[in-house]
Design an enzyme around this catalytic site. Structure first.
Site, PDB file in Angstrom:
ATOM      1  N   LYS A  53      -3.571   7.916  -4.014  1.00 50.49           N
ATOM      2  CA  LYS A  53      -3.456   6.874  -2.993  1.00 50.49           C
ATOM      3  C   LYS A  53      -2.732   5.693  -3.572  1.00 50.49           C
ATOM      4  CE  LYS A  53      -4.265   4.996   0.992  1.00 50.49           C
ATOM      5  NZ  LYS A  53      -2.784   4.778   1.041  1.00 50.49           N
ATOM      6  N   LYS A  87       1.685   6.159  -6.754  1.00 51.68           N
ATOM      7  CA  LYS A  87       2.619   5.147  -6.255  1.00 51.68           C
ATOM      8  C   LYS A  87       3.985   5.782  -6.108  1.00 51.68           C
ATOM      9  CE  LYS A  87       2.366   0.707  -5.348  1.00 51.68           C
ATOM     10  NZ  LYS A  87       1.204  -0.148  -5.078  1.00 51.68           N
ATOM     11  N   GLN A 147      -2.991   1.365 -10.127  1.00 53.07           N
ATOM     12  CA  GLN A 147      -3.645   1.808  -8.891  1.00 53.07           C
ATOM     13  C   GLN A 147      -4.878   2.676  -9.173  1.00 53.07           C
ATOM     14  OE1 GLN A 147      -1.465   0.940  -5.982  1.00 53.07           O
ATOM     15  NE2 GLN A 147      -3.421   0.965  -4.945  1.00 53.07           N
ATOM     16  N   SER A 201      -7.057   0.413   3.417  1.00 53.86           N
ATOM     17  CA  SER A 201      -6.397   1.705   3.658  1.00 53.86           C
ATOM     18  C   SER A 201      -7.437   2.829   3.662  1.00 53.86           C
ATOM     19  CB  SER A 201      -5.366   2.005   2.568  1.00 53.86           C
ATOM     20  OG  SER A 201      -4.143   1.358   2.828  1.00 53.86           O
ATOM     21  N   ASP A 206       4.195  -1.214   0.283  1.00 55.67           N
ATOM     22  CA  ASP A 206       4.194  -2.144  -0.842  1.00 55.67           C
ATOM     23  C   ASP A 206       5.411  -3.033  -0.561  1.00 55.67           C
ATOM     24  OD1 ASP A 206       2.771  -2.368  -3.705  1.00 55.67           O
ATOM     25  OD2 ASP A 206       4.886  -2.797  -4.025  1.00 55.67           O
ATOM     26  N   LYS A 238      -7.679   0.188  -9.916  1.00 53.36           N
ATOM     27  CA  LYS A 238      -7.928  -0.620  -8.721  1.00 53.36           C
ATOM     28  C   LYS A 238      -8.702   0.194  -7.687  1.00 53.36           C
ATOM     29  CE  LYS A 238      -4.182  -2.433  -7.028  1.00 53.36           C
ATOM     30  NZ  LYS A 238      -3.020  -2.894  -6.232  1.00 53.36           N
ATOM     31  N   THR A 242      -4.721  -7.387   2.038  1.00 52.36           N
ATOM     32  CA  THR A 242      -4.483  -7.703   0.624  1.00 52.36           C
ATOM     33  C   THR A 242      -4.642  -9.209   0.405  1.00 52.36           C
ATOM     34  OG1 THR A 242      -2.907  -5.874   0.633  1.00 52.36           O
ATOM     35  CG2 THR A 242      -2.961  -7.260  -1.332  1.00 52.36           C
TER      36      THR A 242
HETATM   37  N1  GLU Z   1       0.563  -1.265  -2.240  1.00 60.49           N
HETATM   38  C1  GLU Z   1      -0.796  -1.730  -2.114  1.00 60.49           C
HETATM   39  C2  GLU Z   1      -1.394  -1.933  -3.489  1.00 60.49           C
HETATM   40  O1  GLU Z   1      -0.715  -2.351  -4.386  1.00 60.49           O
HETATM   41  C3  GLU Z   1      -1.620  -0.905  -1.159  1.00 60.49           C
HETATM   42  C4  GLU Z   1      -1.650   0.561  -1.377  1.00 60.49           C
HETATM   43  C5  GLU Z   1      -2.366   1.349  -0.273  1.00 60.49           C
HETATM   44  O2  GLU Z   1      -2.817   0.763   0.704  1.00 60.49           O
HETATM   45  O3  GLU Z   1      -2.435   2.551  -0.442  1.00 60.49           O
HETATM   46  O4  GLU Z   1      -2.564  -1.736  -3.721  1.00 60.49           O
END
Ligand code: GLU
Length: 449
Positions: free
Chosen positions: A93, A129, A114, A381, A169, A117, A213
């Protein structure tokens, strides 16, 4: 550079050797490894089973050609990426970034961050990503559509509700997700809502995803201040950037009684001591896709635009870097500290350089790393995926409350873990260790795969 635990030196050396020239990935990996000394000292089994070595090597990396035709009938060629980094906790994800600076090193740093996170959110999502070196700036809607369709014509075979779930992103918002979802649906003949997140509200999107975010970053700041018995109300806030994260961070600051006095884009920054007029910023950036410099010409009473320069020279109580990686340097950190800033929280991914983070730590500032502070986007998400799986949709207030609770939980988990591992108040150590251990335990359970 702070020393690495001796057992982690070979892990980092391998990252550098295997990924030559990918400096952003080296930086992101080193930052996590620096925090993990006390963990491997306590759990030698993580070293024996090569959990770190495996974590630093993506499960799968996909690079593909994206040909498309511009409005003048000329054929253009871009490069597309998807790095499926770790699926121990759930389907890969993470977002897609469309920006000319995108290359494998950027995608890997983002994918690596990610993993931790997504783990920190406590939700069932792995890390990945992707993106492209395509530059959407100045491109027509029709060109963006053709690019997105070509990109998805390759990507579709690698993704799926249970496999890999991309989102947005930098350079990828609702418009691009729409074009990509349309193409995925057409190619596969499946209305598979859960394959992408950040969808429009009438076709499977979640309330609050757009705002999540930025709102989440400010909810996190609220918790950091509350832990010190303080409030955002009355504070002066500088927010770098003026994209999705920056705009909604600024909106939540204003809702909680703070005053946003400066915002920026790659051309420079605007200062408006009376508080930035967010409706004007939204009109310039979201509707017109124009430059922040227009703010000063259109808003006559006292706003000024500074061409170039550093937004971090503007004195403030709270700094929210929400633009891009390595935008806040050691010198910027020094001016924030000198001017009495008390909290820095990363809305963007890795916006503070290692020198800046070190300066904040030494000065005793409250500092929140992006993998904790900006996790609200990906967490929402995951809430979108939940709604898609149950064919349900929740209202704004309920979804926002879920987000607020998730951010509070992440905050408390970071502080609790930092305390447990002998680094009280250190959100970087707390986020890295808490994010890591959840993934590591799942990987141990799965055996060598
Ligand atoms: N691009 C966002 C991040 O840096 C969200 C990614 C998502 O929602 O999958 O976490």
């Amino acid at each position: 550079m702070p020393a690495l635990h001796e057992k982690l030196i070979p892990v980092f050396d391998d990252v550098v050797r295997r990924n030559p020239g990918e400096i952003e990935f080296h930086q992101a990996a080193r930052e996590v490894l620096e925090s993990l000394g006390p963990v491997v000292a306590k759990h030698p089994d993580y070293i024996d089973s090569q959990i770190l070595g495996r974590l630093c090597e993506p499960e799968r990396q996909i690079i593909f050609r994206v040909p498309w035709t511009d409005d003048n009938g000329r054929v253009q060629v871009n490069r597309g990426f998807r790095v499926e980094f770790n699926s121990a906790l759930g389907p890969f994800k993470g977002g897609l970034r469309f920006h000319p600076s995108v290359y494998l090193g950027i995608v890997k740093f983002l994918g690596f961050e990610q993993i931790f996170k997504n783990s920190l959110t406590g939700l069932p999502i792995g890390g990945g990503k992707g993106g492209s070196d395509f530059d959407p700036k100045g491109r027509s809607d029709a060109e963006v559509m053709r690019f997105c369709q070509s990109f998805m014509t390759e990507l579709y075979r690698h993704i799926g509700e249970y496999t890999d779930v991309p989102a947005g992103d930098i350079g990828v918002g609702g418009r691009e997700i729409g074009f990509m979802f349309g193409q995925y649906k057409r190619i596969t003949n499946r209305y598979e809502s859960g394959v992408l997140t950040g969808k429009g509200l009438t076709w499977g999107g979640s309330q609050v995803r757009t705002e999540a975010t930025g709102y989440g970053t400010v909810f996190f700041v609220e918790q950091m201040l509350a832990a010190k018995g303080r409030k955002l109300d009355g504070m002066r806030v500088v927010v770098s950037g003026s994209g999705n994260v920056a705009i909604f961070a600024a909106e939540k600051v204003a809702q909680l009684g703070g005053t946003v006095i400066a915002m920026s884009d790659s051309g420079g920054y605007v200062v408006d001591e009376n508080g930035i007029d967010l409706n004007l910023v939204k009109d310039i950036k979201l509707n017109r896709r124009a430059r922040i410099a227009d703010y000063a010409t259109e808003r006559v009473d006292g706003a000024r635009f500074i061409d170039g320069g550093s937004i971090w020279d503007v004195p403030c109580d709270v700094a929210l870097p929400c633009a891009t990686q390595n935008e806040l340097t050691g010198a910027d950190a020094a001016s924030l500290i000198r001017n009495g800033c008390v909290v820095v929280a990363e809305g963007a991914n890795m916006p503070c350089t290692p020198e800046a983070v070190r300066a904040f730590e030494e000065a005793g500032l409250l500092f929140a790393p992006g993998k904790a502070a900006n996790a609200g986007g990906v967490a929402t998400s995951a809430l979108e995926m939940q709604q898609n799986a149950s064919r349900d949709s929740w209202n704004f207030a309920y979804t926002e409350e879920r987000l607020r609770i998730i951010m509070k939980d992440i905050h408390d988990r970071c502080l609790g873990t930092a305390e447990e591992y002998g680094a009280p108040g250190n959100y970087v150590a707390g986020a890295n260790i808490a994010g890591f251990t959840r993934v590591a335990d799942a990987m141990v359970a799965f055996g060598v795969v």
